[in-house]
Enzyme design. Structure first.
Site, PDB file in Angstrom:
ATOM      1  N   HIS A 158      -6.930   4.004  -2.658  1.00 13.58           N
ATOM      2  CA  HIS A 158      -5.943   3.597  -3.674  1.00 13.58           C
ATOM      3  C   HIS A 158      -5.534   2.146  -3.464  1.00 13.58           C
ATOM      4  O   HIS A 158      -5.906   1.529  -2.458  1.00 13.58           O
ATOM      5  CB  HIS A 158      -4.739   4.540  -3.701  1.00 13.58           C
ATOM      6  CG  HIS A 158      -3.856   4.477  -2.481  1.00 13.58           C
ATOM      7  ND1 HIS A 158      -4.284   4.871  -1.234  1.00 13.58           N
ATOM      8  CD2 HIS A 158      -2.570   4.075  -2.326  1.00 13.58           C
ATOM      9  CE1 HIS A 158      -3.296   4.717  -0.369  1.00 13.58           C
ATOM     10  NE2 HIS A 158      -2.243   4.224  -0.998  1.00 13.58           N
ATOM     11  N   HIS A 168      -2.816   0.343  -2.793  1.00 10.14           N
ATOM     12  CA  HIS A 168      -1.751  -0.246  -1.983  1.00 10.14           C
ATOM     13  C   HIS A 168      -2.308  -1.213  -0.930  1.00 10.14           C
ATOM     14  O   HIS A 168      -3.368  -0.978  -0.346  1.00 10.14           O
ATOM     15  CB  HIS A 168      -0.928   0.854  -1.304  1.00 10.14           C
ATOM     16  CG  HIS A 168      -0.013   1.552  -2.269  1.00 10.14           C
ATOM     17  ND1 HIS A 168       0.502   2.810  -2.033  1.00 10.14           N
ATOM     18  CD2 HIS A 168       0.468   1.160  -3.476  1.00 10.14           C
ATOM     19  CE1 HIS A 168       1.273   3.158  -3.064  1.00 10.14           C
ATOM     20  NE2 HIS A 168       1.263   2.174  -3.948  1.00 10.14           N
ATOM     21  N   ASP A 176      -1.634  -1.964   2.089  1.00  7.90           N
ATOM     22  CA  ASP A 176      -1.931  -1.535   3.464  1.00  7.90           C
ATOM     23  C   ASP A 176      -3.273  -0.791   3.561  1.00  7.90           C
ATOM     24  O   ASP A 176      -3.727  -0.471   4.654  1.00  7.90           O
ATOM     25  CB  ASP A 176      -0.783  -0.687   4.042  1.00  7.90           C
ATOM     26  CG  ASP A 176      -0.463   0.539   3.217  1.00  7.90           C
ATOM     27  OD1 ASP A 176      -0.368   0.430   1.980  1.00  7.90           O
ATOM     28  OD2 ASP A 176      -0.309   1.624   3.820  1.00  7.90           O
ATOM     29  N   HIS A 177      -3.911  -0.547   2.410  1.00  4.45           N
ATOM     30  CA  HIS A 177      -5.232   0.110   2.405  1.00  4.45           C
ATOM     31  C   HIS A 177      -6.364  -0.834   1.974  1.00  4.45           C
ATOM     32  O   HIS A 177      -7.525  -0.536   2.200  1.00  4.45           O
ATOM     33  CB  HIS A 177      -5.200   1.348   1.497  1.00  4.45           C
ATOM     34  CG  HIS A 177      -4.206   2.359   1.970  1.00  4.45           C
ATOM     35  ND1 HIS A 177      -4.569   3.513   2.617  1.00  4.45           N
ATOM     36  CD2 HIS A 177      -2.846   2.347   1.939  1.00  4.45           C
ATOM     37  CE1 HIS A 177      -3.466   4.177   2.959  1.00  4.45           C
ATOM     38  NE2 HIS A 177      -2.410   3.491   2.559  1.00  4.45           N
ATOM     39  N   HIS A 234       0.658   9.959  -5.642  1.00  6.32           N
ATOM     40  CA  HIS A 234       1.135   8.801  -4.857  1.00  6.32           C
ATOM     41  C   HIS A 234       0.888   7.532  -5.681  1.00  6.32           C
ATOM     42  O   HIS A 234       1.785   6.713  -5.883  1.00  6.32           O
ATOM     43  CB  HIS A 234       0.376   8.781  -3.541  1.00  6.32           C
ATOM     44  CG  HIS A 234       0.717   7.636  -2.650  1.00  6.32           C
ATOM     45  ND1 HIS A 234       1.924   7.515  -2.004  1.00  6.32           N
ATOM     46  CD2 HIS A 234      -0.010   6.544  -2.280  1.00  6.32           C
ATOM     47  CE1 HIS A 234       1.925   6.400  -1.288  1.00  6.32           C
ATOM     48  NE2 HIS A 234       0.768   5.792  -1.441  1.00  6.32           N
ATOM     49  N   ASP A 262      -3.292   8.434   1.103  1.00  4.62           N
ATOM     50  CA  ASP A 262      -1.865   8.770   1.175  1.00  4.62           C
ATOM     51  C   ASP A 262      -1.530   9.984   0.315  1.00  4.62           C
ATOM     52  O   ASP A 262      -0.422  10.084  -0.232  1.00  4.62           O
ATOM     53  CB  ASP A 262      -1.009   7.571   0.742  1.00  4.62           C
ATOM     54  CG  ASP A 262      -1.048   6.444   1.769  1.00  4.62           C
ATOM     55  OD1 ASP A 262      -1.685   6.603   2.823  1.00  4.62           O
ATOM     56  OD2 ASP A 262      -0.431   5.391   1.500  1.00  4.62           O
ATOM     57  N   HIS A 296      -2.155   7.399   7.380  1.00  4.13           N
ATOM     58  CA  HIS A 296      -1.029   6.961   8.220  1.00  4.13           C
ATOM     59  C   HIS A 296      -0.769   7.920   9.369  1.00  4.13           C
ATOM     60  O   HIS A 296      -1.001   9.119   9.244  1.00  4.13           O
ATOM     61  CB  HIS A 296       0.271   6.874   7.402  1.00  4.13           C
ATOM     62  CG  HIS A 296       0.302   5.749   6.432  1.00  4.13           C
ATOM     63  ND1 HIS A 296       0.850   4.523   6.732  1.00  4.13           N
ATOM     64  CD2 HIS A 296      -0.136   5.660   5.156  1.00  4.13           C
ATOM     65  CE1 HIS A 296       0.752   3.721   5.674  1.00  4.13           C
ATOM     66  NE2 HIS A 296       0.148   4.391   4.700  1.00  4.13           N
TER      67      HIS A 296
HETATM   68 FE    FE Z   1      -0.307   3.657   2.708  1.00  4.11          FE
HETATM   69 ZN    ZN Z   2      -0.143   4.125  -0.310  1.00  6.66          ZN
END
Ligand code: FE
Ligand code: ZN
Length: 239
Positions: free
Chosen positions: A54, A56, A58-59, A112, A131, A169
């Site tokens: 996805h 975001h 942080d990915h 999410h 996530d 995570h």
């Molecule tokens: Fe994340």
């Molecule tokens: Zn995420």
């Protein structure tokens, strides 16, 4: 057969490095290029593919740098292609993908984020779920509805018991603390909390987990209906 290396990055994210027997290498959710480059150079690995669950940051934070460095194929959800950028192949639930001679199923798991996907390697029994599903928890419902997230989790719940769950995570201890206090009489939740707590005290990753264990101790995955799921998710949001 595929070997999966679990690499902690950023504060509490995981990037997964997949090595197939035929020498193919893939990365899942490369949130930070530098940490991953160090890992790859040390082991003399060159990625052939990058898989994204996805949009975001942080990915995908390392996506562009790694793609340019290795000139590899990049795969991610069609519905988030614009937000992600730098995807060579965009995926929906009908897409077919193969890695290391193995078929990879794409499972759309909105909730999410709206375009969120999971990668299921049925032959090796590996699930990369970003996530959506966490150990003893699930992602926050940012873009989709509670019903969508419930349905997405239900899609994962029907996968085989021996599926290894690789989530994005290390949230397991906080999730376990929430379920422990919400279900004080549930002995399997209490036991799992203790396991997770002692693993984390020694800095041992709790990822991957086993889907069979999630099926007995993850109350988000076990919710009987969307309403029950929503109640629990809202409680957790305010925990
Ligand atoms: Fe994340
Ligand atoms: Zn995420």
């Amino acid at each position: 057969m595929i070997t999966v290396h679990t690499l902690p990055i950023l504060d509490d994210n995981y990037t997964f490095i997949l090595e197939a027997q035929n020498g193919d290498v893939a990365l899942v959710d490369p949130g930070d290029a530098d940490a991953i480059l160090d890992y790859l150079y040390e082991r003399n690995l060159t990625p052939d593919a990058i898989l994204i669950t996805h949009h975001h940051h942080d990915h995908i934070g390392g996506l562009t740098k790694l793609k340019n460095r290795f000139d590899c194929m990049t795969f991610g959800p069609a519905a988030e292609a614009e937000k992600i950028g730098d995807l060579t192949i965009t995926l929906t639930e009908n897409s077919t993908l193969s890695f290391g001679g193995e078929k990879v199923d794409i499972i759309e798991t909105p909730g999410h984020t709206l375009g969120h996907i999971a990668f299921h390697f049925s032959e090796s029994g590996l699930l990369f779920c970003g996530d959506t599903l966490f150990i003893m928890g699930c992602g926050r419902v940012f873009e989709g509805t509670m019903t969508q997230m419930y349905q997405s989790l239900q899609k994962l719940a029907v996968l085989p018991d021996d599926t290894k769950v690789y989530c994005g995570h290390e949230y397991s201890l906080a999730n376990a603390e929430f379920l422990k206090s919400t279900y004080p009489d549930d002995t399997s939740i209490q036991a799992r909390f203790k396991q997770i707590k002692s693993a984390r005290e020694e800095n041992i990753p709790t990822v991957p987990g086993l889907l069979s264990v999630e099926k007995t101790t993850n109350s988000f995955l076990n919710a009987k209906n969307a309403q029950e799921f929503e109640t629990l998710r809202r409680l957790k949001d305010n925990f």
